[in-house]
Design an enzyme around this catalytic site. Structure first.
Site, mmCIF file in Angstrom:
data_model
loop_
_atom_site.group_PDB
_atom_site.id
_atom_site.type_symbol
_atom_site.label_atom_id
_atom_site.label_comp_id
_atom_site.label_asym_id
_atom_site.label_seq_id
_atom_site.Cartn_x
_atom_site.Cartn_y
_atom_site.Cartn_z
ATOM 1 N N ASP A 1 0.720 -1.220 -0.274
ATOM 2 C CA ASP A 1 0.066 0.153 -0.119
ATOM 3 C C ASP A 1 0.911 1.169 0.193
ATOM 4 O O ASP A 1 0.375 2.535 -0.509
ATOM 5 C CB ASP A 1 -1.011 -0.117 1.294
ATOM 6 C CG ASP A 1 -0.384 -0.078 2.574
ATOM 7 O OD1 ASP A 1 0.889 -0.805 2.670
ATOM 8 O OD2 ASP A 1 -0.889 0.654 3.527
ATOM 9 N N ASP B 1 1.595 -9.993 3.156
ATOM 10 C CA ASP B 1 0.676 -10.146 4.530
ATOM 11 C C ASP B 1 -0.674 -10.225 3.918
ATOM 12 O O ASP B 1 -1.625 -10.561 4.732
ATOM 13 C CB ASP B 1 0.735 -8.840 4.969
ATOM 14 C CG ASP B 1 1.963 -8.626 5.838
ATOM 15 O OD1 ASP B 1 3.177 -9.425 5.623
ATOM 16 O OD2 ASP B 1 2.434 -7.391 6.133
ATOM 17 N N ARG C 1 -13.644 -45.934 -7.481
ATOM 18 C CA ARG C 1 -14.468 -45.427 -8.482
ATOM 19 C C ARG C 1 -15.919 -46.211 -8.571
ATOM 20 O O ARG C 1 -16.802 -45.673 -9.446
ATOM 21 C CB ARG C 1 -13.742 -45.376 -9.901
ATOM 22 C CG ARG C 1 -12.545 -44.777 -9.770
ATOM 23 C CD ARG C 1 -11.986 -44.502 -11.026
ATOM 24 N NE ARG C 1 -10.634 -43.879 -11.287
ATOM 25 C CZ ARG C 1 -10.491 -42.535 -11.240
ATOM 26 N NH1 ARG C 1 -11.789 -41.533 -11.003
ATOM 27 N NH2 ARG C 1 -9.173 -41.847 -11.220
ATOM 28 N N GLN D 1 -1.690 -35.816 -16.299
ATOM 29 C CA GLN D 1 -2.809 -36.524 -15.856
ATOM 30 C C GLN D 1 -3.976 -35.426 -16.059
ATOM 31 O O GLN D 1 -3.588 -34.294 -16.451
ATOM 32 C CB GLN D 1 -2.797 -37.134 -14.419
ATOM 33 C CG GLN D 1 -1.963 -38.197 -14.366
ATOM 34 C CD GLN D 1 -2.473 -38.942 -13.154
ATOM 35 O OE1 GLN D 1 -2.770 -38.416 -11.825
ATOM 36 N NE2 GLN D 1 -2.050 -40.141 -12.949
HETATM 37 P P1 ATP Z 1 5.124 -3.716 2.304
HETATM 38 O O1 ATP Z 1 3.793 -4.116 2.184
HETATM 39 O O2 ATP Z 1 6.262 -4.383 2.119
HETATM 40 O O3 ATP Z 1 5.501 -2.619 3.493
HETATM 41 P P2 ATP Z 1 4.862 -1.054 0.808
HETATM 42 O O4 ATP Z 1 4.847 -0.862 -0.586
HETATM 43 O O5 ATP Z 1 3.746 -0.835 1.578
HETATM 44 O O6 ATP Z 1 5.426 -2.624 1.081
HETATM 45 P P3 ATP Z 1 6.565 1.106 1.953
HETATM 46 O O7 ATP Z 1 8.060 1.127 2.623
HETATM 47 O O8 ATP Z 1 5.193 1.623 2.597
HETATM 48 O O9 ATP Z 1 6.132 -0.313 1.325
HETATM 49 O O10 ATP Z 1 6.531 2.159 0.735
HETATM 50 C C1 ATP Z 1 7.542 1.787 -0.344
HETATM 51 C C2 ATP Z 1 7.902 3.108 -0.932
HETATM 52 O O11 ATP Z 1 6.800 3.739 -1.600
HETATM 53 C C3 ATP Z 1 8.447 4.147 0.154
HETATM 54 O O12 ATP Z 1 10.076 3.795 0.388
HETATM 55 C C4 ATP Z 1 8.474 5.592 -0.594
HETATM 56 O O13 ATP Z 1 9.494 5.609 -1.592
HETATM 57 C C5 ATP Z 1 7.123 5.091 -1.334
HETATM 58 N N1 ATP Z 1 6.043 5.648 -0.674
HETATM 59 C C6 ATP Z 1 5.333 4.990 0.415
HETATM 60 N N2 ATP Z 1 4.156 5.929 0.899
HETATM 61 C C7 ATP Z 1 4.464 7.248 0.334
HETATM 62 C C8 ATP Z 1 3.668 8.533 0.284
HETATM 63 N N3 ATP Z 1 2.675 8.747 0.978
HETATM 64 N N4 ATP Z 1 4.234 9.193 -0.507
HETATM 65 C C9 ATP Z 1 5.053 9.028 -1.506
HETATM 66 N N5 ATP Z 1 5.835 7.936 -1.921
HETATM 67 C C10 ATP Z 1 5.384 6.929 -0.667
#
Ligand code: ATP
Length: 821
Positions: A165, A212, A520, A622
């Protein structure tokens, strides 16, 4: 781009996006190291980006990769001004002699134009080969401006981001700011007027890569099922040592805000207790509640105790519940010799399972279509899945809903958080209670109790035992009697029946094959005697677990209801067959286990084929007259061709396939040819057998390629059932039991009242059913209805959702494109 934490299947997603993009006539690039790579772009190693002094490149947040040839700056030039057009046979990476994905990381180059073959062999690789990172720089406005600049100067106008996210929030931010970023770049003179007009819009699409399974609005994320597989392998191993020493184990699994991994692992491994953030216990009460559950198990004679705890586990006051705290309670209050195991990063690792490969592949295809169909008015989408249907959800809505879960938990609205999870989650919680607790609370009054029969028919399939375990424990919890019938209908005729105890079925969740025994034979082996035996054993509801035979059995019993009152009981079939050939049903128990067995075997065969360079392996599967396992296996293993009984094999077709293989091997970069897989279902053709096809390929391949065959036979029934089959078995068996229970009650009341007096039929076709998965719903489908949609001669449905995926195998294998060259 892949971003955030890595997850299994990310490479399959990149492969699919790259191939589909090229197939649709786009240019494809990979961006290394997530958002950080996009900010850095292609620059000489020591330079800072122009006009953005606040963006630091001298303090990388991840290890830089060395340039093995010291030619990074040459290549920078080449990328931005390249006249090189990757084709189906030659990618930039292969041409440059850096086909090994790890060597992608030429220092200073983060945005790399890729061709079809650059992503060859990526399907079975764990993690992400193009690297991922968490980027602080991208969070700054300057960083995002630089990212926009790098996209524009590389001519990139659409972006597919695979991450969690956070990564997708970043994507949404970039898209929202895009017009302002373009204006700023133009006013600073960094891009031309023409570039500003041409790149006025950026199309972004998200793919959820997260182990997750924490993204709301989608049932499962890329990497979650592999992580569950890793967890279950570990817990299965721990279980045997726990039982040997009569120990308790507390196993910590990942999941900060989401208990999916912990709950599903608890169901799949037969754990005693789980702690998840969405359903926290009240204050300190969890001590006594957990101890009571475990003590009851011990009192029955259970020698092992397994507690699974999500890393984000809390109580209702939001206090952390840690593995150490649980261990202390188990040691102090129950006197158990307790150990803690933290699975940590092993959960992320290893090669993706079949489910993640297929999910990532299908979502990658959809992602390309989504960006190509996008207009400035359409929202950015994230690609999801809802009960087997690939979906598009507005990206921001998905991110908001996901973040809402964490906020609801923080505000102690746990029911609200649970409501945002997929239906499987809530049903899983309910099912876990029935299978893990010995309780009197759920007992129904004496007059509502029933005797439920459970029988296995057909051939063994992963999950049959987990289903039976659920049925037995559900009956015990409700006060019903579960009568299990050994050896199918012949066993019933021999009175080979018994009642199982709670402890007797304890280890069944993880056992492959069929503990009850299968064959069967159908009820028409001696229909009158079957009726007499059901009556003799006072069976008031029957659960039949099996494949096409289960469907046929339900149908036969229903067809004979007029003659035999013993069949006027509710009857439900639970599809369990590796062939997945039950009509009107998308998934059968055992098909996931089988698919994983096929994919593992194909990975090994492919490795052998690649080691001997120019070799084609024809692998026979199969599946009877149903090509499901062959097609899905081909998709997950990256086969170039697949033969199914539904389509058959013709001489003309075979000729074209041989020509395709010749073209394909001719296009390979010299010395870098790889082996290729062809998958053939055993019943695809009586004439063009696996042996004949192999001989034809050998003859025609001449100096270009050689051919060998491999038949996988019964290995495809798999050993230990996959976690998804175990979980699905539990969920569906619970629903079947509830169906039998409610229908039996209805029948009792109607036969004691109106209908018996008037002589009306007290049963209907709707009580002789199969439980089926159709699109986004689980239904009970009458056997009479299913018969209309069944091809009885070929023992399969008249139609099936996966038929169209055969074309996708040929598309991703290059067959479709090369036919036109
Ligand atoms: P995981 O589920 O493994 O944590 P993730 O994508 O949620 O994966 P994050 O570390 O939250 O991992 O985000 C990855 C990257 O996305 C961050 O290092 C940042 O560069 C970018 N990012 C996250 N949130 C923001 C935001 N609000 N604005 C801009 N960039 C963001």
């Amino acid at each position: 781009m892949t971003s955030g934490g890595d997850s299994a299947g990310m490479n399959a997603a990149v492969r699919s996006v790259v191939k589909m993009a090229i197939f649709r006539g786009c240019e494809a690039f990979v961006i290394r190291e997530g958002w950080e790579g996009l900010v850095r772009g292609n620059q000489s190693p020591d330079s800072t980006p122009p006009q953005t002094p606040s963006v630091s490149t001298s303090q990388p947040t991840f290890a830089d990769t060395a340039d093995p040839k010291g030619k990074a700056s040459d290549r920078n030039q080449q990328t931005e001004q390249s006249d090189f057009v990757p084709t189906y046979g030659e990618g930039e990476l292969l041409r440059e002699g850096v086909g090994e994905a790890q060597e992608l990381g030429l220092r200073g180059r983060y945005i790399i134009r890729v061709g079809w073959d650059d992503v060859r062999g990526w399907m079975d690789q764990g993690g992400t080969l193009i690297g991922t990172a968490r980027s602080k720089t991208f969070r700054t406005p300057e960083g995002r401006e630089q990212a926009a600049y790098n996209l524009i100067i590389n001519g990139i106008d659409a972006l597919a981001v695979c991450g969690g996210d956070g990564s997708l929030t970043g994507a949404d931010k970039l898209r929202a700011e895009w017009p302002d970023l373009v204006s700023a770049l133009k006013s600073k003179g960094r891009i031309t007027e023409e570039q500003a007009t041409k790149f006025a819009h950026l199309n972004i699409v998200g793919l959820v890569g997260s182990i997750d399974n924490d993204m709301a609005t989608t049932d499962i994320t890329i990497g979650a099922s592999t992580a569950l597989q890793r967890i279950c392998e570990s817990v299965d191993s721990i279980s045997s040592t726990a039982a040997s020493h009569s120990r308790a184990f507390v196993v910590e699994v990942m999941g900060r805000h989401c208990g999916w991994l912990a709950l599903m692992a608890g169901i799949a491994t037969g754990a005693d207790y789980v702690f998840i953030p969405e359903r926290p216990p009240t204050g300190q009460e969890w001590h006594s509640e957990m101890c009571e559950v475990l003590q009851k198990h011990r009192d029955l004679g259970k020698r092992k105790s397994i507690v699974i705890v999500a890393e984000g586990a809390i109580d209702r006051e939001l206090n952390d519940i840690t593995p150490e705290m649980i261990k202390n309670v188990l040691s102090d209050d129950l006197g158990l010799d307790t150990r803690v195991t933290t699975l940590g990063h092993t959960q992320r690792g290893g090669k993706p399972d079949a489910n993640d490969r297929i999910l990532a592949t299908l979502q990658g295809i959809e992602a390309v279509d989504a960006v190509l169909e996008a207009t400035p008015e359409t929202p950015s989408y994230v690609i999801g899945i809802s009960e087997n249907k690939i979906t598009r959800i507005p990206l921001m809505f998905a991110v908001e809903q996901t973040q809402k879960v964490a906020k609801l938990i923080e505000s102690k609205d746990f029911d609200g958080a649970l409501a945002l999870r997929d239906p499987e989650f809530a049903e899983g919680l309910r099912a876990f209670k029935y299978i893990s607790q010995i309780t009197e609370d759920e007992r129904v009054p004496e007059k509502k109790r029933m005797r439920m029969g459970v029988i296995h028919v057909g051939a063994p399939a992963g999950g049959m035992n987990a289903a039976t375990r659920t049925a037995v424990r559900y009956c015990l919890a409700k006060g019903h009697e579960a009568v299990v019938i050994y050896n199918g209908f012949p066993g019933l005729l021999e009175d080979n029946v018994s009642m199982l105890t709670w402890l007797r079925v304890d280890g069944w969740a993880t056992r492959g094959g069929s503990e009850l025994g299968v064959n069967r034979h159908l009820p028409d082996i001696d229909i009158g005697a079957v009726a007499a035996k059901l009556q003799e054993h006072k069976i008031e509801g029957l659960l039949i677990v099996g494949g096409f035979e289960a469907f046929s059995s339900v149908k036969i019993l229903n067809d004979n209801r007029d003659r035999y009152p013993a069949f006027r009981i509710p009857i439900v079939g639970l599809p369990a067959t590796i062939s997945n050939n039950v009509p009107m049903n998308e998934f059968s128990l055992g098909s996931d286990t089988s698919l994983n067995a096929l994919v593992d075997a194909c990975d090994a065969v492919k490795q052998s084929a690649s080691a001997s360079r120019n070799r084609v392996f024809v692998v026979e599967t199969q599946g009877g007259k149903c090509g499901y396992i062959a097609v899905m296996g081909a998709l997950a293993a990256g086969a170039v061709l697949v033969y199914t009984p539904e389509v058959g094999i013709g001489l003309q077709q075979l000729g074209k396939d041989v020509n395709f293989l010749k073209k394909r091997f001719l296009l390979d970069v010299k010395g870098k040819s790889e082996g290729r897989l062809v998958i053939r279902n055993e019943k695809s053709s009586e004439v063009f057998t696996t042996e004949v096809i192999t001989k034809i390929l050998k003859e025609e391949g001449k100096s270009l390629f050689d051919a060998r065959s491999a038949s996988l036979g019964h290995t495809l029934q798999g050993g230990v059932p996959s976690p998804l089959d175990r979980v699905r078995a539990t969920r569906l068996a619970l629903k079947c039991c509830e169906f039998l229970e409610s229908e039996a009650l209805k029948q009792r009341s109607s036969s004691s009242s109106h209908s018996s007096k008037t002589g009306e039929k007290s049963y209907s076709d709707d009580t002789a059913v199969m439980i089926t998965i159709q699109g986004s719903t689980i239904c009970f489908t009458a056997a009479t209805e299913m018969a209309k949609n069944a091809d009885m001669k070929n023992r399969r449905g008249k139609t099936a959702w996966w038929h169209e995926l055969k074309a996708l195998v040929e598309l991703l294998g290059g067959r479709t494109a090369l036919a036109e060259l």
